[in-house]
Scaffold this motif. Structure first.
Motif, PDB file in Angstrom:
ATOM      1  N   ILE A 144       6.650  13.225  -0.684  1.00 15.59           N
ATOM      2  CA  ILE A 144       5.198  13.053  -0.775  1.00 15.59           C
ATOM      3  C   ILE A 144       4.861  12.526  -2.167  1.00 15.59           C
ATOM      4  N   PHE A 145       3.693  11.907  -2.246  1.00 17.35           N
ATOM      5  CA  PHE A 145       3.364  11.158  -3.455  1.00 17.35           C
ATOM      6  C   PHE A 145       2.085  11.681  -4.101  1.00 17.35           C
ATOM      7  N   GLN A 146       1.744  11.053  -5.235  1.00 14.69           N
ATOM      8  CA  GLN A 146       0.636  11.553  -6.038  1.00 14.69           C
ATOM      9  C   GLN A 146      -0.728  11.365  -5.372  1.00 14.69           C
ATOM     10  N   GLU A 147      -0.955  10.213  -4.778  1.00 13.68           N
ATOM     11  CA  GLU A 147      -2.321   9.864  -4.422  1.00 13.68           C
ATOM     12  C   GLU A 147      -2.588  10.096  -2.924  1.00 13.68           C
ATOM     13  N   GLN A 191       0.823  -1.217   0.000  1.00 16.61           N
ATOM     14  CA  GLN A 191       0.000   0.000   0.000  1.00 16.61           C
ATOM     15  C   GLN A 191       0.857   1.266   0.000  1.00 16.61           C
ATOM     16  N   ASP A 192       0.264   2.350  -0.485  1.00 13.36           N
ATOM     17  CA  ASP A 192       0.964   3.628  -0.543  1.00 13.36           C
ATOM     18  C   ASP A 192       1.407   4.112   0.836  1.00 13.36           C
ATOM     19  N   TYR A 193       0.564   3.896   1.871  1.00 12.55           N
ATOM     20  CA  TYR A 193       0.923   4.469   3.174  1.00 12.55           C
ATOM     21  C   TYR A 193       2.134   3.773   3.791  1.00 12.55           C
ATOM     22  N   ILE A 194       2.424   2.568   3.323  1.00  9.92           N
ATOM     23  CA  ILE A 194       3.642   1.899   3.781  1.00  9.92           C
ATOM     24  C   ILE A 194       4.862   2.631   3.206  1.00  9.92           C
ATOM     25  N   ARG A 195       4.738   3.023   1.917  1.00  8.70           N
ATOM     26  CA  ARG A 195       5.813   3.784   1.290  1.00  8.70           C
ATOM     27  C   ARG A 195       5.981   5.135   2.003  1.00  8.70           C
ATOM     28  N   SER A 196       4.843   5.783   2.357  1.00  7.01           N
ATOM     29  CA  SER A 196       4.926   7.049   3.096  1.00  7.01           C
ATOM     30  C   SER A 196       5.674   6.844   4.408  1.00  7.01           C
ATOM     31  N   ALA A 197       5.377   5.732   5.087  1.00  8.10           N
ATOM     32  CA  ALA A 197       6.000   5.477   6.386  1.00  8.10           C
ATOM     33  C   ALA A 197       7.492   5.220   6.217  1.00  8.10           C
ATOM     34  N   GLN A 214      -3.424  15.589   1.579  1.00  7.55           N
ATOM     35  CA  GLN A 214      -2.126  15.920   1.010  1.00  7.55           C
ATOM     36  C   GLN A 214      -1.392  16.876   1.953  1.00  7.55           C
ATOM     37  N   ARG A 215      -2.134  17.746   2.642  1.00  5.88           N
ATOM     38  CA  ARG A 215      -1.499  18.643   3.611  1.00  5.88           C
ATOM     39  C   ARG A 215      -0.906  17.828   4.773  1.00  5.88           C
ATOM     40  N   VAL A 216      -1.658  16.824   5.223  1.00  5.27           N
ATOM     41  CA  VAL A 216      -1.121  15.974   6.298  1.00  5.27           C
ATOM     42  C   VAL A 216       0.156  15.278   5.819  1.00  5.27           C
ATOM     43  N   ALA A 217       0.123  14.780   4.566  1.00  4.72           N
ATOM     44  CA  ALA A 217       1.296  14.091   4.027  1.00  4.72           C
ATOM     45  C   ALA A 217       2.492  15.042   3.986  1.00  4.72           C
ATOM     46  N   ILE A 218       2.224  16.305   3.651  1.00  3.97           N
ATOM     47  CA  ILE A 218       3.317  17.288   3.623  1.00  3.97           C
ATOM     48  C   ILE A 218       3.838  17.521   5.041  1.00  3.97           C
ATOM     49  N   ALA A 219       2.909  17.676   6.001  1.00  5.61           N
ATOM     50  CA  ALA A 219       3.320  17.881   7.389  1.00  5.61           C
ATOM     51  C   ALA A 219       4.192  16.716   7.860  1.00  5.61           C
ATOM     52  N   MET A 220       3.798  15.496   7.456  1.00 10.98           N
ATOM     53  CA  MET A 220       4.537  14.299   7.829  1.00 10.98           C
ATOM     54  C   MET A 220       5.958  14.355   7.251  1.00 10.98           C
ATOM     55  N   ALA A 221       6.043  14.764   5.980  1.00 16.71           N
ATOM     56  CA  ALA A 221       7.335  14.763   5.294  1.00 16.71           C
ATOM     57  C   ALA A 221       8.262  15.858   5.821  1.00 16.71           C
ATOM     58  N   ILE A 222       7.687  16.993   6.282  1.00 14.43           N
ATOM     59  CA  ILE A 222       8.547  18.098   6.719  1.00 14.43           C
ATOM     60  C   ILE A 222       8.656  18.159   8.236  1.00 14.43           C
ATOM     61  N   ALA A 223       8.084  17.161   8.937  1.00 12.10           N
ATOM     62  CA  ALA A 223       8.031  17.213  10.402  1.00 12.10           C
ATOM     63  C   ALA A 223       9.420  17.429  10.997  1.00 12.10           C
TER      64      ALA A 223
END
Lengths: 310, 521
Positions: free
Chosen positions: B87-90, A206-212, B153-162
């Motif tokens: 961060i990613f597309q989806e 899943q994508d969220y695994i890649r995010s993690a 996507q904002r949460v994903a950005i926050a996660m990436a720049i935390a």
């Protein structure tokens, strides 16, 4: 929503009792004739039917039975002339702990094996674990049970070969259940490990695994913290079904170990046309299955926030 | 500073990225553009050490004089999130559905900064505030499913720049979002680069996005960078033929249909009303009702090309489902050629309208062969004896050869799949085709060819279509008239050229203002 689920639970129980009553009532063979023998005189049979309440119309009999079950009076066994409630209770004391032990063992084995196989997908460890699981599913468990008896009871003399001493000596009772629990757990553990592995592998894609991973979590951390919980839903479904099966489906293992469990009770009662026992014992089992399904539903909601409030 | 030098990637021995050199300067936005499959994402994944199994990178990814490609996995784990984030597309699938947004943002901090849970959550709160998710409306305890795509996507950005990384890699971060949300997210990213001095590496296929955001741009074709430099300079010079081809395709307008008087009305939607009942907010409370389509009226004439635009959630897709007769209306009526449209309409009526959707892959059964896929709509009209000839003919019209008939859909590229989807829609000669974001997932060059194809088919068959999209440049290129939808209502409509050049309604203005623009040629 808990209130609605509880209402559905009660409804399912009433529905199940009606179905059981109807099916048992339709089974050919007169219990009175069975008790007295086929050569009995018709007036004796009629007298016994009256005594057993079999001459009453079915709605009355259904109401009497259901009312009795709710107050703990399930009638008297035709074959043994003892109260059915007591008989079932005795058997549940064996079957319930046995099922719980087997399930706990299955989970304890399946969890590490499934996680290992998923994290080493396609490598020797995975092939080995899944090969072992295949064998675990394929082995007849009574054969495995006899093997356990030979090794641990006959040869090593660590554990009893069979029988059940009762719960007055808890340690002895537990010791009597260990080998049967292992025998029951083997195929369940194998099934569970396979389900967990495939659920984990799907989750790991899943994508969220890649995010993690992009956050800096290692493979092992991602597996524990993100993948495992997401893979739990299919595992819970299987667990619920396995528990229901273990409760009454352990009859072969009960026979191998001479355990007085629910499965044997029902089997004997059916062959003796002891319909009073069959009726109530089956109801107890169905109630257990419905209850487990209810608990599994609650567990889904506990695991997955998207299912809460529905 | 992080820089790629002579980076090459092979997958199972095949070279997919060759000798990429790309400096990623702090405080700057560097864009990597190219078509899908050109190797952009692979390059980014190699830099962050997350290449898929079987892929191998060689060359250098320099950080503080170290080559990251030489680091063991444990070493990369320690850098990822701390020195570089991604961060990613989806956005819909980028977050763990079972974990609160607070915990997901805090997780990297606990890992890299060794913070306790409370401290990490306090810092996560700051980061979420920074990306535009204030505490009052977005408490830490929310779960991803409670947020929209843009918010996720904002949460994903926050996660990436935390953990305040030096480099943020954004792989098509706005491709799945509507134009207004896209503009907000791009604004946010630019603000972060300005305020925190991080380097932003933007990977995109959209030249208009690049022109609005990036300081530097590199153009990638088949795994090689063919042109690179400051954005304004590259866009002005367009030295490499591939860069020119990309621009030409992005600006492409299919030849206009000969102007003609609109035919008689084909589709009439009158006061359409479509409501959804939402879950009860509390036990025994009344279920609230969401009015997704709120009294919409519209007409499409025979042979007319109409666009329908609006932000996500405005009711476009709900209206589309009603026009296709998939959902019943709660009020109003839809008539096609005088006959009612609804879930129980007869098959010959249903055969008058066909649809083409955004994701060509998801709308085909992967186990069927192409001939059977394209012949599917015949169940509405009865399958003629010469059905295979008709399938071949339909495929020929979309320029797909007959040999495709015995193949499966996974053997085709995105553009080919969308052509096959169009062939499937055409085979029973419908009078109206509904195209729901039908070219959004395609690369510019493929998109240009599909738009040409659509224009030709419309000329030849006198088709009418309803083109639903958030991409105003495409709507401008191929529709005569446009409808703007907001909160379930049509708020503005008129000739496409006029509406997009002189928008009157605030929503239309917002959409037009948010749409990224290519610099004039």
């Amino acid at each position: 929503m808990l209130a609605r689920r509880l209402a559905l639970l009660a409804l399912a129980l009433v529905g199940a009792s009606a179905v059981i009553f109807a099916v048992v009532d339709l089974v050919p063979g007169d219990p009175a004739v069975f008790v007295l023998g086929t050569g009995a005189r018709p007036d004796t049979v009629a007298a016994l039917r009256e005594q057993l309440g079999l001459d009453l119309p079915w709605p009355v009999r259904y109401a009497q039975w259901l009312g009795g079950v709710l107050t703990g009076d399930m009638g008297t066994s035709l074959a043994y002339k003892t109260p059915v409630a007591g008989m079932i209770l005795d058997r549940v004391q064996v079957s319930l702990p046995l099922a719980l032990m087997a399930l706990a063992l299955a989970v304890a084995v399946a969890l590490p094996v499934g996680m290992l196989a998923a994290s080493r997908r396609g490598r020797p460890a995975d092939a080995l674990a899944m090969g072992a699981a295949q064998v675990g599913i394929a082995l007849p468990n009574f054969w495995f049970a006899m093997l356990l008896v030979l090794v641990f009871a006959v040869k090593l003399r660590w554990l009893p070969a069979g029988g059940f001493p009762g719960w007055s000596d808890p340690l002895a009772a537990l010791r009597a259940l260990i080998l049967p629990a292992f025998a029951l757990a083997l195929p369940q553990a194998a099934i569970l490990a396979r389900v967990l592995r495939s659920a984990l592998i799907e989750t790991l894609g899943q994508d969220y695994i890649r995010s993690a991973r992009a956050k800096g979590l290692s493979r092992a951390q991602v597996l524990r913290r993100h993948a495992l919980r997401n893979a739990l839903i299919p595992v819970l479904t299987i667990l619920g079904m396995q528990f229901s099966f273990l409760l009454a489906g352990a009859i072969i293992i009960e026979n191998v170990f001479y355990l007085p469990g629910l499965g044997r009770l029902i089997f004997q009662a059916i062959s003796q046309r002891d319909l009073v026992v069959v009726q109530s014992a089956v109801l107890v089992l169905v109630a257990a299955v419905i209850l487990v399904t209810f608990l599994v539903d609650l567990a889904y909601a506990a695991v997955d926030p998207r299912l809460r409030g529905r | 500073m992080i820089a790629l030098r002579d980076l090459s990637i092979t997958i199972a021995g095949r070279r997919v990225v060759s000798d990429v050199t790309l400096p990623l300067a702090p405080g700057q936005v560097t864009a990597l553009v190219g078509e899908s499959g050109s190797g952009k994402s692979m390059t980014a994944l190699a830099a962050i050490g997350l290449l898929p199994e079987g892929a191998h990178a060689s060359g250098r990814v320099d950080l503080d004089g170290r080559n990251l490609l030489d680091l063991p996995e444990r070493g990369m784990d320690a850098l990822r999130g701390r020195r570089m984030g991604m961060i990613f597309q989806e956005p819909m699938t980028a977050l763990n559905p079972l974990m609160t947004i607070g915990d997901q943002v805090a997780e990297g901090l606990r890992r890299h900064r060794g913070l306790g849970r409370a401290q990490a959550l306090a810092r996560a709160r700051e980061r979420l505030d920074r990306v535009g998710l204030p505490a009052a409306r977005f408490p830490l305890g929310l779960y991803p499913h409670q947020l929209s795509g843009g918010q996720r996507q904002r949460v994903a950005i926050a996660m990436a720049i935390a953990a305040a990384p030096d480099l943020l890699i954004a792989d098509e971060p706005t491709t799945a979002l509507d134009v207004t949300t896209q503009a907000q997210i791009l604004d946010l990213l630019r603000g972060l680069v300005r305020d925190e001095g991080m380097a932003l590496w933007l990977i995109t296929h959209d030249l208009a996005v690049v022109s609005g955001v990036a300081d530097h741009v590199a153009v990638m074709q088949q795994g090689r960078i063919v042109e690179a430099g400051p954005t304004a300079q590259v866009f002005r010079a367009q030295a490499h033929p591939y860069t020119r081809a990309l621009f030409a395709a992005a600006r492409h307008v299919p030849p206009a249909s000969p102007a003609r008087a609109p035919g008689p009305p084909l589709l009439r939607v009158a006061e359409a009303l479509r409501e959804y009942r939402l879950p009860r907010p509390a036990p025994f409370a009344r279920r609230p009702v969401l009015r997704a389509v709120d009294g919409v009226s519209l007409t499409i004439a025979e042979g007319e090309s109409v666009g329908l635009v609006g932000e996500s959630g405005c009711g476009k897709s709900t209206l589309a489902r009603a026009i296709l007769g998939l959902d019943a209306l709660q009020g109003g009526a839809i008539r096609l050629d005088g006959a009612g449209v609804g879930p129980r309409m007869p098959k010959d009526q249903r055969a008058q309208v066909q649809a083409v959707f955004q994701d060509p892959f998801a709308s085909f059964d992967p186990r069927w062969r192409v001939d059977r896929l394209v012949a599917e709509p015949f169940h509405l009209t009865g399958r003629p004896a010469d059905w295979r000839d008709r399938v071949a003919e339909a495929l020929a019209e979309v320029e797909i050869g007959t040999e495709a008939m015995s193949r499966h859909i996974h053997e085709f590229s995105g553009g080919q799949r969308q052509r096959i989807a169009i062939a499937r829609a055409l085979i029973i000669r419908p009078r109206l085709i509904l195209l729901d974001e039908a070219v959004s997932a395609l690369d510019v060059q493929v998109r240009a060819r599909v738009l040409d194809l659509l224009a030709r088919l419309r000329r030849q068959h006198g088709l009418a279509w309803l083109f639903i999209s958030h991409d105003l440049s495409v709507v401008r290129a191929i529709t005569d008239r446009v409808l703007v939808m907001d909160a379930g209502r049509i708020v503005e409509e008129g000739p496409t050229g006029r509406i997009l050049s002189q928008p009157l309604h605030p929503v239309t203005r917002r959409l037009v203002a948010a749409a990224p623009i290519l610099p004039p040629a």
